[in-house]
Design a protein around this motif. Structure first.
Motif, PDB file in Angstrom:
ATOM      1  N   LYS A 125       0.827  -1.206   0.000  1.00 40.94           N
ATOM      2  CA  LYS A 125       0.000   0.000   0.000  1.00 40.94           C
ATOM      3  C   LYS A 125       0.863   1.259   0.000  1.00 40.94           C
ATOM      4  O   LYS A 125       0.582   2.237  -0.698  1.00 40.94           O
ATOM      5  CB  LYS A 125      -0.904  -0.016   1.234  1.00 40.94           C
ATOM      6  N   LYS A 126       1.966   1.217   0.766  1.00 45.03           N
ATOM      7  CA  LYS A 126       2.864   2.373   0.810  1.00 45.03           C
ATOM      8  C   LYS A 126       3.598   2.571  -0.513  1.00 45.03           C
ATOM      9  O   LYS A 126       3.761   3.690  -0.988  1.00 45.03           O
ATOM     10  CB  LYS A 126       3.875   2.194   1.938  1.00 45.03           C
ATOM     11  N   ILE A 127       4.035   1.456  -1.107  1.00 44.54           N
ATOM     12  CA  ILE A 127       4.783   1.545  -2.370  1.00 44.54           C
ATOM     13  C   ILE A 127       3.881   2.021  -3.503  1.00 44.54           C
ATOM     14  O   ILE A 127       4.290   2.804  -4.366  1.00 44.54           O
ATOM     15  CB  ILE A 127       5.417   0.178  -2.712  1.00 44.54           C
ATOM     16  N   ASP A 128       2.627   1.556  -3.498  1.00 36.58           N
ATOM     17  CA  ASP A 128       1.694   1.925  -4.573  1.00 36.58           C
ATOM     18  C   ASP A 128       1.293   3.388  -4.508  1.00 36.58           C
ATOM     19  O   ASP A 128       0.789   3.947  -5.489  1.00 36.58           O
ATOM     20  CB  ASP A 128       0.445   1.046  -4.515  1.00 36.58           C
ATOM     21  N   HIS A 129       1.477   4.008  -3.354  1.00 38.28           N
ATOM     22  CA  HIS A 129       1.140   5.427  -3.239  1.00 38.28           C
ATOM     23  C   HIS A 129       2.257   6.235  -3.892  1.00 38.28           C
ATOM     24  O   HIS A 129       3.192   6.695  -3.256  1.00 38.28           O
ATOM     25  CB  HIS A 129       0.982   5.816  -1.771  1.00 38.28           C
ATOM     26  N   HIS A 130       2.135   6.373  -5.204  1.00 35.49           N
ATOM     27  CA  HIS A 130       3.199   6.948  -6.034  1.00 35.49           C
ATOM     28  C   HIS A 130       3.055   8.471  -6.041  1.00 35.49           C
ATOM     29  O   HIS A 130       2.336   9.043  -6.852  1.00 35.49           O
ATOM     30  CB  HIS A 130       3.055   6.369  -7.441  1.00 35.49           C
ATOM     31  N   ASP A 131       3.737   9.140  -5.106  1.00 34.02           N
ATOM     32  CA  ASP A 131       3.593  10.578  -4.908  1.00 34.02           C
ATOM     33  C   ASP A 131       4.657  11.317  -5.712  1.00 34.02           C
ATOM     34  O   ASP A 131       5.767  11.573  -5.223  1.00 34.02           O
ATOM     35  CB  ASP A 131       3.708  10.900  -3.420  1.00 34.02           C
ATOM     36  N   VAL A 132       4.335  11.679  -6.956  1.00 35.22           N
ATOM     37  CA  VAL A 132       5.282  12.366  -7.831  1.00 35.22           C
ATOM     38  C   VAL A 132       5.666  13.722  -7.257  1.00 35.22           C
ATOM     39  O   VAL A 132       6.841  14.114  -7.275  1.00 35.22           O
ATOM     40  CB  VAL A 132       4.697  12.518  -9.253  1.00 35.22           C
ATOM     41  N   GLU A 133       4.672  14.444  -6.718  1.00 39.98           N
ATOM     42  CA  GLU A 133       4.954  15.779  -6.174  1.00 39.98           C
ATOM     43  C   GLU A 133       5.953  15.690  -5.022  1.00 39.98           C
ATOM     44  O   GLU A 133       6.884  16.491  -4.931  1.00 39.98           O
ATOM     45  CB  GLU A 133       3.659  16.434  -5.704  1.00 39.98           C
ATOM     46  N   ARG A 134       5.770  14.685  -4.149  1.00 40.31           N
ATOM     47  CA  ARG A 134       6.704  14.496  -3.043  1.00 40.31           C
ATOM     48  C   ARG A 134       8.120  14.196  -3.552  1.00 40.31           C
ATOM     49  O   ARG A 134       9.105  14.757  -3.073  1.00 40.31           O
ATOM     50  CB  ARG A 134       6.215  13.352  -2.163  1.00 40.31           C
ATOM     51  N   ASP A 135       8.210  13.316  -4.579  1.00 39.86           N
ATOM     52  CA  ASP A 135       9.523  12.943  -5.112  1.00 39.86           C
ATOM     53  C   ASP A 135      10.199  14.113  -5.827  1.00 39.86           C
ATOM     54  O   ASP A 135      11.420  14.252  -5.783  1.00 39.86           O
ATOM     55  CB  ASP A 135       9.383  11.761  -6.073  1.00 39.86           C
ATOM     56  N   LEU A 136       9.401  14.961  -6.475  1.00 36.98           N
ATOM     57  CA  LEU A 136       9.964  16.143  -7.129  1.00 36.98           C
ATOM     58  C   LEU A 136      10.580  17.085  -6.110  1.00 36.98           C
ATOM     59  O   LEU A 136      11.597  17.738  -6.383  1.00 36.98           O
ATOM     60  CB  LEU A 136       8.874  16.876  -7.925  1.00 36.98           C
ATOM     61  N   GLN A 137       9.981  17.175  -4.928  1.00 40.82           N
ATOM     62  CA  GLN A 137      10.516  18.035  -3.885  1.00 40.82           C
ATOM     63  C   GLN A 137      11.712  17.387  -3.201  1.00 40.82           C
ATOM     64  O   GLN A 137      12.715  18.040  -2.912  1.00 40.82           O
ATOM     65  CB  GLN A 137       9.425  18.351  -2.857  1.00 40.82           C
ATOM     66  N   ARG A 138      11.600  16.078  -2.972  1.00 40.14           N
ATOM     67  CA  ARG A 138      12.679  15.347  -2.287  1.00 40.14           C
ATOM     68  C   ARG A 138      13.972  15.400  -3.091  1.00 40.14           C
ATOM     69  O   ARG A 138      15.059  15.522  -2.528  1.00 40.14           O
ATOM     70  CB  ARG A 138      12.244  13.902  -2.070  1.00 40.14           C
ATOM     71  N   HIS A 139      13.874  15.307  -4.422  1.00 42.58           N
ATOM     72  CA  HIS A 139      15.068  15.259  -5.276  1.00 42.58           C
ATOM     73  C   HIS A 139      15.264  16.574  -6.040  1.00 42.58           C
ATOM     74  O   HIS A 139      15.873  16.593  -7.096  1.00 42.58           O
ATOM     75  CB  HIS A 139      14.957  14.092  -6.255  1.00 42.58           C
ATOM     76  N   ARG A 140      14.753  17.653  -5.464  1.00 47.82           N
ATOM     77  CA  ARG A 140      14.803  18.947  -6.156  1.00 47.82           C
ATOM     78  C   ARG A 140      16.222  19.343  -6.516  1.00 47.82           C
ATOM     79  O   ARG A 140      16.473  19.834  -7.622  1.00 47.82           O
ATOM     80  CB  ARG A 140      14.163  20.034  -5.295  1.00 47.82           C
ATOM     81  N   SER A 141      17.160  19.161  -5.605  1.00 48.50           N
ATOM     82  CA  SER A 141      18.524  19.651  -5.823  1.00 48.50           C
ATOM     83  C   SER A 141      19.121  19.095  -7.109  1.00 48.50           C
ATOM     84  O   SER A 141      19.638  19.853  -7.947  1.00 48.50           O
ATOM     85  CB  SER A 141      19.406  19.284  -4.632  1.00 48.50           C
ATOM     86  N   GLU A 142      19.063  17.763  -7.308  1.00 49.73           N
ATOM     87  CA  GLU A 142      19.681  17.176  -8.497  1.00 49.73           C
ATOM     88  C   GLU A 142      18.866  17.455  -9.749  1.00 49.73           C
ATOM     89  O   GLU A 142      19.428  17.653 -10.832  1.00 49.73           O
ATOM     90  CB  GLU A 142      19.891  15.674  -8.316  1.00 49.73           C
ATOM     91  N   ILE A 143      17.532  17.489  -9.631  1.00 51.10           N
ATOM     92  CA  ILE A 143      16.692  17.800 -10.794  1.00 51.10           C
ATOM     93  C   ILE A 143      16.941  19.227 -11.251  1.00 51.10           C
ATOM     94  O   ILE A 143      17.115  19.507 -12.450  1.00 51.10           O
ATOM     95  CB  ILE A 143      15.200  17.596 -10.459  1.00 51.10           C
ATOM     96  N   GLN A 144      16.977  20.155 -10.301  1.00 49.90           N
ATOM     97  CA  GLN A 144      17.181  21.564 -10.650  1.00 49.90           C
ATOM     98  C   GLN A 144      18.558  21.787 -11.254  1.00 49.90           C
ATOM     99  O   GLN A 144      18.700  22.565 -12.207  1.00 49.90           O
ATOM    100  CB  GLN A 144      17.004  22.440  -9.411  1.00 49.90           C
ATOM    101  N   GLN A 145      19.584  21.100 -10.728  1.00 45.86           N
ATOM    102  CA  GLN A 145      20.922  21.290 -11.296  1.00 45.86           C
ATOM    103  C   GLN A 145      20.971  20.821 -12.741  1.00 45.86           C
ATOM    104  O   GLN A 145      21.603  21.472 -13.588  1.00 45.86           O
ATOM    105  CB  GLN A 145      21.973  20.540 -10.485  1.00 45.86           C
ATOM    106  N   LEU A 146      20.303  19.711 -13.062  1.00 42.55           N
ATOM    107  CA  LEU A 146      20.263  19.245 -14.454  1.00 42.55           C
ATOM    108  C   LEU A 146      19.600  20.278 -15.357  1.00 42.55           C
ATOM    109  O   LEU A 146      20.082  20.550 -16.464  1.00 42.55           O
ATOM    110  CB  LEU A 146      19.510  17.919 -14.550  1.00 42.55           C
ATOM    111  N   MET A 147      18.497  20.848 -14.888  1.00 51.78           N
ATOM    112  CA  MET A 147      17.812  21.870 -15.689  1.00 51.78           C
ATOM    113  C   MET A 147      18.689  23.106 -15.856  1.00 51.78           C
ATOM    114  O   MET A 147      18.751  23.694 -16.940  1.00 51.78           O
ATOM    115  CB  MET A 147      16.481  22.241 -15.039  1.00 51.78           C
ATOM    116  N   GLU A 148      19.368  23.502 -14.786  1.00 47.16           N
ATOM    117  CA  GLU A 148      20.241  24.669 -14.874  1.00 47.16           C
ATOM    118  C   GLU A 148      21.398  24.424 -15.835  1.00 47.16           C
ATOM    119  O   GLU A 148      21.779  25.328 -16.600  1.00 47.16           O
ATOM    120  CB  GLU A 148      20.757  25.016 -13.476  1.00 47.16           C
TER     121      GLU A 148
END
Length: 542
Positions: free
Chosen positions: A466-489
């Protein structure tokens, strides 16, 4: 065609006879072994010849001689090493490009846009025809001269963008930020990536140089960069060879000669034949024999790059930080002529460093301080290259379209508001990605059922599912913001400041670079590592 094959096989036998004669001269006591070897060669070539004749005569379908024989040759070479390769006549341009690092084209990366199902411009190179003509990241390639490109793969489009230097063509594109269709008249030029995309002074009188390749004449660029850094006050040097796949051995020796005295042996090659044995020594007076040097390496550091860092290690002239290198300690002759304009790139020898050690495959050069690279999260990987909606790529293209200029590369950052806009676009696009945890859980669940453990732990399995199936994209985008933002930059900066700017952004949170600076700027630490006196706190960092 049968006569051609027989002629080719006979020529191989003749050449092998010449080789055997040289081997016989080297080791006279092995005459009987040479004779036995020659008999085995002749026997197996005869078997191959008769086998092909029977296939050609009796096989149910007509054989394509070129295709079948090439497949046989390729399979034979694959049993040797990864670098001995056969190049038929139609692949001679590919061989030339590989050996020189040069090709004629527009000077831009292209990629397939999953959502548009079109090939688009990904990154124009600075000072190259694509950039000079005004092409931008995201431009959709519609037509090259009279040939439509709208339903073609990357390989097809790329082959049409390349051509003879000086040839001109008309490129038709659609610019997604305006919706306009545009035409550009472009003249192809010889394209070569810059040997040194970026060098600069860092804090505490540390100079930094990123060397991309040993192909071409990088020693000249390296000397200019190094002298410029010394003029600016550099007292310590960081040489970044990460991702450098090597190139010219003589260029490698000339670069090392800047820091190593004249007439010092850098590398030796040894092979079965006498003419494969060579010794490479420094030829000139050095520029600086005392400046502390740290070399940054990773798994893609190969060949001449490995000789560079390995020689500096052996001669106690520098230290190496990063991960174990690729392990390419083999020497190739790139132009063994074959009949009908074919060619063979042939491994003939092995490299040996000043200490006598070789560079073993899959072992490479062990760094003095090992720093494991950061791993990219699954969501970042999908957003960067595997996302079928291309939401990150499109956001970057739109950002570039809205901003005629941006801050200097070292100062550029996306704001909180910028990242929030991107985050909402990702969610609205319905972006999804494969979760490794979910896949592993499903395998564990199957295994537990098979081995009879599932019933006793069913409640725990269902809760975890049940926990794994709760696929929270918004949470993951915030959790990994640093590396995602650096790639975009990095992507955004590359559109304005090209490779050098992109590299500057990538160095901001580079823990390998940070460790190099720590060693150079901590009193006595560099010498302790150089002399192998003790482990440092940088060892085995995760």
């Amino acid at each position: 065609m049968k006569r051609v094959i027989v002629s080719f096989l006979l020529s191989v036998v003749v050449s092998l006879g010449g080789y055997s004669q040289e081997a016989k001269n080297v080791e006279p006591h092995a005459n009987q072994d040479v004779k036995n070897h020659n008999l085995e060669v002749a026997k197996n070539l005869e078997i191959f010849n008769v086998l092909y004749k029977n296939l050609d005569l009796m096989y149910v379908d007509t054989l394509d001689a070129g295709k079948v024989v090439t497949a046989g040759i390729d399979a034979m070479l694959q049993s040797l090493d990864p670098y001995t390769e056969y190049y038929p006549e139609e692949k001679q341009k590919e061989l030339k490009t590989m050996m020189t690092g040069k090709y004629a084209g527009i000077g831009a990366l292209v990629r397939y846009h999953q959502k548009l199902k079109r090939v688009v411009i990904d990154e124009p190179y600075e000072g190259m025809p694509a950039q000079e003509a005004g092409l931008r990241k995201g431009d959709v390639i519609l037509q090259i001269d009279d040939t439509l490109m709208t339903d073609k793969p990357v390989s097809y489009v790329s082959s049409h963008l390349r051509g003879e230097a000086g040839s001109t063509f008309v490129l038709k594109i659609e610019r997604p930020t305006t919706g306009k269709t545009m035409k550009f008249k472009i003249t192809r030029r010889s394209i070569k990536m810059p040997e040194i995309p970026y060098y600069a002074m860092r804090a505490n009188n540390v100079g930094y140089i990123c060397l991309n390749t040993f192909t071409g004449e990088p020693s000249k660029a390296m000397r200019r960069a190094f002298l410029d850094l010394k003029k600016q006050g550099a007292e310590k040097l960081i040489l970044d060879l990460r991702g450098n796949g090597g190139g010219s051995l003589s260029e490698c020796v000339d670069i090392l000669n800047m820091w190593i005295p004249k007439d010092v042996r850098i590398v030796e090659t040894k092979g079965k034949m006498k003419r494969a044995a060579s010794e490479y020594k420094t030829r000139l007076e050095p520029v600086d024999t005392v400046m502390p040097i740290v070399v940054l390496v990773n798994r893609e550091t190969a060949s001449a790059s490995e000789i560079t860092c390995g020689a500096l290690q052996d001669l106690k002239r520098g230290i190496v930080i990063g991960t174990r290198t690729f392990g390419k300690g083999l020497v190739q002759v790139p132009n063994v002529d074959l009949p009908y304009n074919a060619n063979l790139k042939l491994t003939t020898a092995r490299y040996f460093l000043p200490s006598g050690r070789g560079i073993k495959m899959k072992e490479g050069i062990k760094p003095d301080i090992e720093i494991k690279p950061d791993t990219m999260s699954n969501i970042t990987l999908y957003l960067d290259r595997l996302d079928s909606t291309e939401v990150m790529f499109d956001y970057v293209v739109d950002y570039i379209g809205r901003h005629p200029s941006i801050a200097p590369a070292k100062d550029f950052h996306l704001s909180d508001a910028d990242y929030e806009v991107f985050k909402q676009r990702v969610i609205k696009a319905g972006f999804t990605y494969d979760q490794v945890t979910k896949k592993q859980f499903e395998e564990l669940e199957k295994l537990a059922k098979f081995e009879g453990y599932y019933d006793d732990a069913q409640t725990e399995f269902e809760a975890l599912k049940k926990k794994i199936d709760h696929h929270d994209v918004e949470r993951d985008l915030q959790r990994h913001r640093s590396e995602i933002q650096q790639l975009m930059e990095q992507d955004i900066v590359s559109a304005y400041y090209y490779q050098g700017g992109q590299l500057q952004v990538g160095l901001r949170n580079d823990k390998v670079l940070q460790e190099a600076e720590r060693v150079l700027n901590t009193e006595g630490e560099y010498l302790r590592v150089l002399n192998g006196e003790k482990e440092t706190k940088g060892d085995s960092k995760e």
